[in-house]
Design a protein around this motif. Structure first.
Motif, mmCIF file in Angstrom:
data_model
loop_
_atom_site.group_PDB
_atom_site.id
_atom_site.type_symbol
_atom_site.label_atom_id
_atom_site.label_comp_id
_atom_site.label_asym_id
_atom_site.label_seq_id
_atom_site.Cartn_x
_atom_site.Cartn_y
_atom_site.Cartn_z
ATOM 1 N N ASP A 92 0.853 -1.184 0.000
ATOM 2 C CA ASP A 92 0.000 0.000 0.000
ATOM 3 C C ASP A 92 0.895 1.242 0.000
ATOM 4 O O ASP A 92 2.123 1.134 -0.070
ATOM 5 N N ASP A 93 0.284 2.404 0.054
ATOM 6 C CA ASP A 93 1.025 3.656 0.033
ATOM 7 C C ASP A 93 0.993 4.366 1.392
ATOM 8 O O ASP A 93 1.010 5.592 1.466
ATOM 9 N N ALA A 94 0.959 3.591 2.469
ATOM 10 C CA ALA A 94 0.918 4.182 3.807
ATOM 11 C C ALA A 94 2.159 5.033 4.049
ATOM 12 O O ALA A 94 3.274 4.660 3.679
ATOM 13 N N ALA A 95 1.952 6.190 4.682
ATOM 14 C CA ALA A 95 3.060 7.104 4.972
ATOM 15 C C ALA A 95 3.759 6.773 6.281
ATOM 16 O O ALA A 95 4.959 7.026 6.427
ATOM 17 N N PHE A 96 3.025 6.207 7.241
ATOM 18 C CA PHE A 96 3.576 6.021 8.585
ATOM 19 C C PHE A 96 3.461 4.571 9.065
ATOM 20 O O PHE A 96 3.382 4.326 10.269
ATOM 21 N N ALA A 97 3.480 3.623 8.145
ATOM 22 C CA ALA A 97 3.380 2.212 8.525
ATOM 23 C C ALA A 97 4.774 1.630 8.764
ATOM 24 O O ALA A 97 5.154 0.613 8.206
ATOM 25 N N HIS A 98 5.528 2.302 9.579
ATOM 26 C CA HIS A 98 6.870 1.870 9.948
ATOM 27 C C HIS A 98 7.091 2.285 11.395
ATOM 28 O O HIS A 98 6.486 3.234 11.886
ATOM 29 N N SER A 99 7.950 1.577 12.082
ATOM 30 C CA SER A 99 8.220 1.915 13.485
ATOM 31 C C SER A 99 9.512 2.715 13.575
ATOM 32 O O SER A 99 10.076 3.136 12.561
ATOM 33 N N ALA A 100 9.990 2.924 14.786
ATOM 34 C CA ALA A 100 11.095 3.849 15.038
ATOM 35 C C ALA A 100 12.331 3.517 14.213
ATOM 36 O O ALA A 100 12.772 2.369 14.146
ATOM 37 N N GLY A 101 12.890 4.536 13.586
ATOM 38 C CA GLY A 101 14.118 4.394 12.827
ATOM 39 C C GLY A 101 15.337 4.682 13.681
ATOM 40 O O GLY A 101 15.251 4.820 14.904
ATOM 41 N N PRO A 102 16.504 4.826 13.056
ATOM 42 C CA PRO A 102 17.737 5.024 13.819
ATOM 43 C C PRO A 102 17.797 6.358 14.550
ATOM 44 O O PRO A 102 18.581 6.513 15.487
ATOM 45 N N GLN A 103 16.994 7.337 14.124
ATOM 46 C CA GLN A 103 17.005 8.638 14.774
ATOM 47 C C GLN A 103 15.734 8.855 15.579
ATOM 48 O O GLN A 103 14.660 8.427 15.182
ATOM 49 N N SER A 104 15.891 9.559 16.676
ATOM 50 C CA SER A 104 14.735 10.122 17.362
ATOM 51 C C SER A 104 14.731 11.616 17.066
ATOM 52 O O SER A 104 15.540 12.119 16.287
ATOM 53 N N TRP A 105 13.843 12.332 17.728
ATOM 54 C CA TRP A 105 13.776 13.782 17.531
ATOM 55 C C TRP A 105 14.768 14.513 18.420
ATOM 56 O O TRP A 105 14.922 15.735 18.317
ATOM 57 N N LYS A 106 15.478 13.769 19.256
ATOM 58 C CA LYS A 106 16.427 14.370 20.193
ATOM 59 C C LYS A 106 17.484 15.245 19.514
ATOM 60 O O LYS A 106 17.779 16.339 20.024
ATOM 61 N N PRO A 107 18.084 14.827 18.387
ATOM 62 C CA PRO A 107 19.145 15.669 17.815
ATOM 63 C C PRO A 107 18.698 17.066 17.407
ATOM 64 O O PRO A 107 19.532 17.979 17.315
ATOM 65 N N PHE A 108 17.404 17.247 17.163
ATOM 66 C CA PHE A 108 16.922 18.572 16.763
ATOM 67 C C PHE A 108 16.727 19.484 17.978
ATOM 68 O O PHE A 108 16.814 20.706 17.854
ATOM 69 N N LEU A 109 16.462 18.877 19.134
ATOM 70 C CA LEU A 109 16.261 19.656 20.357
ATOM 71 C C LEU A 109 17.518 19.698 21.236
ATOM 72 O O LEU A 109 17.751 20.674 21.946
ATOM 73 N N HIS A 110 18.295 18.653 21.169
ATOM 74 C CA HIS A 110 19.507 18.500 21.995
ATOM 75 C C HIS A 110 20.603 17.993 21.055
ATOM 76 O O HIS A 110 20.938 16.813 21.056
ATOM 77 N N PRO A 111 21.174 18.877 20.220
ATOM 78 C CA PRO A 111 22.094 18.452 19.154
ATOM 79 C C PRO A 111 23.318 17.708 19.669
ATOM 80 O O PRO A 111 23.777 17.952 20.795
ATOM 81 N N PRO A 112 23.875 16.817 18.852
ATOM 82 C CA PRO A 112 25.043 16.042 19.278
ATOM 83 C C PRO A 112 26.276 16.893 19.571
ATOM 84 O O PRO A 112 27.116 16.503 20.367
ATOM 85 N N ARG A 113 26.376 18.063 18.928
ATOM 86 C CA ARG A 113 27.557 18.912 19.125
ATOM 87 C C ARG A 113 27.128 20.370 19.023
ATOM 88 O O ARG A 113 26.483 20.768 18.042
ATOM 89 N N VAL A 114 27.471 21.161 20.027
ATOM 90 C CA VAL A 114 27.069 22.565 20.078
ATOM 91 C C VAL A 114 28.253 23.405 20.530
ATOM 92 O O VAL A 114 28.900 23.100 21.538
ATOM 93 N N LYS A 115 28.533 24.478 19.791
ATOM 94 C CA LYS A 115 29.596 25.397 20.211
ATOM 95 C C LYS A 115 29.079 26.281 21.347
ATOM 96 O O LYS A 115 28.011 26.882 21.242
ATOM 97 N N LEU A 116 29.862 26.351 22.442
ATOM 98 C CA LEU A 116 29.489 27.167 23.587
ATOM 99 C C LEU A 116 30.103 28.564 23.509
ATOM 100 O O LEU A 116 29.447 29.557 23.797
ATOM 101 N N TRP A 117 31.381 28.634 23.156
ATOM 102 C CA TRP A 117 32.035 29.927 22.971
ATOM 103 C C TRP A 117 33.298 29.755 22.153
ATOM 104 O O TRP A 117 33.781 28.649 21.943
#
Length: 370
Positions: A63-88
């Protein structure tokens, strides 16, 4: 009041018109990953996944389901808590001193399209960890405050999913602006409103009030998904007591003989939040930068003190991760640190399954009469 949408193009266009950077699942390089969507057509229509401990494969569906898959290798965490952030960053001045300039970040205005209930709960856990204490992470708060969340209820759980036993799915209960349930095979979506911002967004796009049959069918398919989970864990409260009494269990030696201490489980986990700070300089010594990056309790240096590392063995580091995630997280933050997404099982190179490890610890305690 639930509504129905025919497709997601109008919703996507309304989000873009409001200035959102729309992030959602796409099929890329043999996996379903999270990335910026150029249009609603980028969603992984017709793709499913097959999961197992240490194994992940995508496959074409009928079928052409858009969300018929479960969790992939990424969560939404990297967008809110990035893996690397410059502090200064700092530069040496002509008088021999050093000038510091703090890094300034203007985060994108994110719209997250397709957040699974387990990941929705994970965002809530991160919110509490990152902004709920005495020293909130202001950068996290800035990214999180502007985010518009569109959850998707699960009707197709994966073989390694266990959100139902953790009370985190398969239906989204709170924390979303809009929640979708896909009517697979029909191209329609049942929509539930969670916030005033969600209602205002929905008012801008063509929709129609959902009839009773559609609503009941959607809710029934989500309810059935709860009985089709590939894994389960005991009640979260019971896990805390089980692990507190299992610190000397023989099972830790067994898992240590298999664990590579690579930290994959912590990298893919949607709630692991630990970081370290590193300073780097150029070859001249005139310029320096301080960066915050993700760290893992599987790293030997993670527990390093002046006298050396506290947890020198793989056994102690795995035990620390599991007992914190499922046990002492309750003491620290008032909830479990696990949301039942199953990523740590799938992306472990040697296929260690934390549900199997918990069952083995429970069996060992019962065999000892505990």
């Amino acid at each position: 009041m639930p509504w129905t949408l025919n497709g997601l193009a109008d919703l996507y266009d309304a989000l873009r018109a409001d200035g959102y950077t729309v992030i959602g699942p796409v099929h890329r390089d043999g996996a379903i990953v999270l990335a910026e969507l150029a249009s609603a057509d980028d969603l992984p229509y017709g793709w499913g996944v097959t999961l197992e401990p240490g194994g992940y494969r995508t496959h074409r569906r009928d079928d052409d389901a858009a969300f018929a898959h479960s969790a992939g290798p990424q969560s939404w965490k990297p967008f809110l808590h990035p893996p690397r952030v410059k502090l200064w960053e700092g530069r040496r001045t002509e008088d021999g001193g050093f000038s510091i300039e703090e890094a300034e970040e203007t985060p994108p205005r994110y719209a997250f399209l397709g957040v699974r209930p387990c990941d929705l709960r994970a965002i809530g856990v991160l919110d509490h960890v990152m902004t709920g204490g005495a020293h909130p992470d202001e950068a996290y708060g800035a990214r999180r405050t502007g985010a518009f969340i569109i959850a998707v209820n699960c009707t197709e759980p994966g073989e390694t999913c266990f959100c139902a036993s953790m009370g985190t799915g398969p239906r989204a209960e709170a924390g979303y602006d809009l929640a979708l349930t896909e009517m697979i095979g029909e191209g329609r979506f049942l929509v539930e409103v969670g916030t005033g911002a969600g209602a205002a967004m929905l008012d801008r796009i063509p929709r129609r009030e959902a009839d009773e049959t559609t609503t009941e069918r959607a809710l029934a398919e989500v309810a059935v998904a709860a009985d089709r989970m590939g894994r389960q864990l005991p009640e979260p409260g019971g896990l805390r007591d089980l692990l507190a009494g299992a610190l000397d269990a023989a099972r830790w030696d067994d898992v240590a003989s298999r664990c590579l201490t690579c930290g994959n489980c912590t990298m893919v986990c949607p709630t692991c939040f630990c970081t370290t700070v590193e300073d780097v300089t150029d070859l001249t010594g005139e310029h320096a930068e301080r960066w915050q990056r993700w760290d893992s309790c599987f790293d030997l240096d993670f527990s390093h003190l002046p006298g050396g590392s506290v947890r020198t063995s793989g056994k102690s580091r795995y035990r620390q991760w599991l007992t914190h995630k499922l046990g002492t997280w309750h003491d620290q933050f008032g909830s479990s640190g696990c949301v039942g997404c199953g990523r740590c099982i799938v992306w472990c190179p040697v296929g260690i399954d934390l549900t199997e490890e918990v069952a083995a610890l429970r069996d060992e305690r019962e065999a000892q009469g505990g």
